[in-house]
Enzyme design. Structure first.
Site, PDB file in Angstrom:
ATOM      1  N   PRO A  10       0.786  -1.231   0.000  1.00 48.94           N
ATOM      2  CG  PRO A  10      -0.108  -1.085   2.134  1.00 48.94           C
ATOM      3  CD  PRO A  10       0.529  -2.052   1.179  1.00 48.94           C
ATOM      4  NE  ARG A  18       4.034   6.734   1.605  1.00 50.76           N
ATOM      5  CZ  ARG A  18       4.268   5.512   2.028  1.00 50.76           C
ATOM      6  NH1 ARG A  18       4.698   4.597   1.194  1.00 50.76           N
ATOM      7  NH2 ARG A  18       4.052   5.182   3.278  1.00 50.76           N
ATOM      8  CG  HIS A  98      11.090  -2.375   4.548  1.00 53.29           C
ATOM      9  ND1 HIS A  98       9.724  -2.325   4.403  1.00 53.29           N
ATOM     10  CD2 HIS A  98      11.369  -3.541   5.167  1.00 53.29           C
ATOM     11  CE1 HIS A  98       9.192  -3.411   4.937  1.00 53.29           C
ATOM     12  NE2 HIS A  98      10.170  -4.178   5.406  1.00 53.29           N
ATOM     13  NE  ARG A 105      10.000   6.025   8.521  1.00 59.10           N
ATOM     14  CZ  ARG A 105       9.090   5.849   7.549  1.00 59.10           C
ATOM     15  NH1 ARG A 105       9.249   4.898   6.642  1.00 59.10           N
ATOM     16  NH2 ARG A 105       8.033   6.649   7.494  1.00 59.10           N
TER      17      ARG A 105
END
Ligand code: DQA
Length: 138
Positions: A10, A18, A98, A105
């Protein structure tokens, strides 16, 4: 000819737009064009979905015939037992990828349902994480 597929979860359809400070400003289509011409000894397909079940369907569909799967399940990495089970159920090796260093994070990104059954994990190298995963299969 190695048969590889990149499966993106997603919001990764928004790459380039983004949060470019985290995910970069290149769209995935632009990146894929570059990578496909750089590695002519492999067929590199791409599938993206924002829907958990569609990602599971795709893993099942390719998971008994392809040579390698490069999976960035995005946010579902941290939540989806179903995707984790699918990675376990199939025969094709899965490299978890990733773009960002998820361990640098938020705490909720430190958990992965994919990792226990992945062949390996590459994270934090931007879009180059995908390229390193492709190289691992060649
Ligand atoms: C991501 C990291 C995830 O935590 C996040 O939900 C994403 C992208 C990455 O590639 O860095 O959507 O998988």
């Amino acid at each position: 000819m190695k048969k590889l597929i990149i499966i993106n979860g997603p919001n990764l359809n928004l790459l380039g737009k983004r949060e470019p400070n985290i995910y970069g400003s290149l769209s995935f289509t632009e990146f894929l064009d570059q990578i496909q011409s750089k590695y002519p000894s492999a067929t590199i397909q791409h599938f993206q979905s924002n829907i958990e079940g569609e990602l599971i369907d795709k893993l099942q569909e390719v998971g008994f015939s392809y040579d390698g799967i490069i999976l960035n399940a995005a946010a579902y990495t941290h939540t989806s037992i179903g995707i984790g089970d699918a990675v376990k159920a199939i025969e094709t090796p899965v490299v978890e990828v990733h773009i960002s260093n998820t361990f640098g994070r938020e705490e909720f990104r430190h958990q992965s349902y994919v990792s226990p059954n992945a062949k390996g994990i590459i994270l934090g190298f931007g879009l180059q994480s995908y390229e390193l995963a492709i190289q691992s299969f060649l």
